[in-house]
Motif scaffolding. Structure first.
Motif, short mmCIF file in Angstrom:
data_model
loop_
_atom_site.label_atom_id
_atom_site.label_comp_id
_atom_site.label_asym_id
_atom_site.label_seq_id
_atom_site.Cartn_x
_atom_site.Cartn_y
_atom_site.Cartn_z
N SER A 79 40.50 42.18 40.45
CA SER A 79 40.74 40.82 39.96
C SER A 79 42.24 40.58 39.89
O SER A 79 43.00 41.47 39.51
CB SER A 79 40.13 40.60 38.58
OG SER A 79 38.73 40.74 38.64
N LEU A 133 34.51 35.92 43.39
CA LEU A 133 34.20 35.05 42.25
C LEU A 133 35.51 34.50 41.72
O LEU A 133 36.35 35.24 41.24
CB LEU A 133 33.47 35.87 41.17
CG LEU A 133 33.16 35.13 39.87
CD1 LEU A 133 32.17 33.99 40.12
CD2 LEU A 133 32.57 36.10 38.83
N GLY A 153 34.89 41.75 45.28
CA GLY A 153 34.11 42.99 45.34
C GLY A 153 33.90 43.33 46.80
O GLY A 153 33.28 42.54 47.53
C1 BTN Z 1 29.45 37.09 44.62
O1 BTN Z 1 29.21 37.63 45.68
O2 BTN Z 1 28.61 36.36 44.05
C2 BTN Z 1 30.79 37.31 43.98
C3 BTN Z 1 30.99 38.74 43.65
C4 BTN Z 1 32.33 39.01 43.00
C5 BTN Z 1 32.43 40.44 42.54
C6 BTN Z 1 33.79 40.79 42.04
S1 BTN Z 1 33.97 42.51 41.80
C7 BTN Z 1 35.49 42.26 40.98
C8 BTN Z 1 35.32 41.04 40.12
N1 BTN Z 1 34.75 41.39 38.82
C9 BTN Z 1 33.53 40.90 38.67
O3 BTN Z 1 32.82 41.07 37.66
N2 BTN Z 1 33.18 40.18 39.73
C10 BTN Z 1 34.22 40.16 40.73
#
Ligand code: BTN
Length: 270
Positions: A79, A133, A153
């Motif tokens: 993030s 996200l 991710g």
């Molecule tokens: C999706 O595909 O719906 C979005 C996924 C996003 C995942 C990433 S992993 C790092 C960050 N921390 C989280 O809890 N979510 C995002």
């Protein structure tokens, strides 16, 4: 096969050198969600360019309230805190920029350029390689953004049968894309470089969207749009200048905004 790589601040910095964001990089072994932690730090005043990278998330979050599988040692869960000067209504393209920045980082890091499933899933051969996200906090009065957290991710080391049964047909990893086990520290550094570039050029919206359209594999496909209790079928015909998907449901192109809907190809995941 090479031994598993270990994500570490020291190894990522080897690739980043004296990067402006090097000082605020944190690498965590396990965390509930890097986005949740980044939002907490941002609300406590953490500066733009604060980057959190985790080896494992116990409560990884996805779009539309879904969870994101974040197994230890298998991916990069990252993030980044940004502090855009724009109003929230002028940041509708941010999520597309984040996808494009990730696409460019992966091409530099692996030599392969994935596609983008609108809005912000990175795909390889019709399967999801990475999800993004984007979470924004803004002031009610002025509408100005307080901060944005971009969460990425990326599946890295999984083999096709390394995913749980329900994801096996729809998920991909960098290893599956390239045929070799990637160096997650190198990829994390490329992602950081890309997101730093994004923070400097967010205002060049049309340039970002031009590149985004070239990578977006949703354009030209039959799609199912699900949201607000309705399911509609149409043809994705383009992406507008703020990143909305243009879908023809039979009466000409209509903009569909991210955040409201889930898009599914009629004949598969994309
Ligand atoms: C999706 O595909 O719906 C979005 C996924 C996003 C995942 C990433 S992993 C790092 C960050 N921390 C989280 O809890 N979510 C995002």
């Amino acid at each position: 096969m090479k031994p598993p790589d270990r994500l570490s601040r020291q190894e990522i910095l080897k690739y980043l050198g004296t990067h402006p964001w090097a000082g605020t990089l944190q690498v965590l072994d396990t965390v509930d969600s890097t986005n949740a932690l980044a939002k907490k730090l941002a609300s406590q005043g953490a500066p733009e360019g604060t980057v959190l990278v985790a080896n494992h998330q116990t409560a990884g979050r996805g779009r539309l309230g879904r969870s994101f599988l974040s197994e230890a040692g298998q991916g990069i869960y990252m993030s980044v805190i940004l502090r855009p000067q724009e109003k929230a209504t002028e940041l509708l393209h941010l999520t597309c920029c984040a996808a494009e920045a990730t696409c460019e980082a992966l091409e530099r890091g692996t030599g392969k350029r994935p596609g983008i499933k609108w809005t912000n899933d990175l795909v390889h051969e019709g399967r999801k390689l990475a999800g993004i996200l984007t979470e924004l906090s803004f002031e009610g009065e002025s509408g100005k953004a307080r901060y944005a957290v971009l969460g990425i991710g990326l599946n890295c080391h999984q083999s096709p049968c390394g995913f749980p049964e329900e994801l096996r047909e729809v998920a991909a990893s960098v290893r599956m894309m390239t045929g070799s086990v990637p160096d997650r520290n190198r990829l994390a550094a490329e992602l950081i470089q890309s997101f730093h570039g994004l923070s400097l050029t967010l205002g060049k919206r049309l340039q970002w969207l031009e590149r985004y359209r070239r990578d977006c594999v949703t354009i030209g496909r039959a799609v199912t749009v699900t949201g607000s209790g309705a399911v509609r079928r149409g043809q994705a015909v383009g992406v507008d200048d703020w990143g909305a998907l243009l879908v023809d449901f039979g009466r000409g192109p209509e903009p569909v905004q991210a955040g409201e809907v889930s898009i599914r190809g009629m004949f598969g995941y994309i």
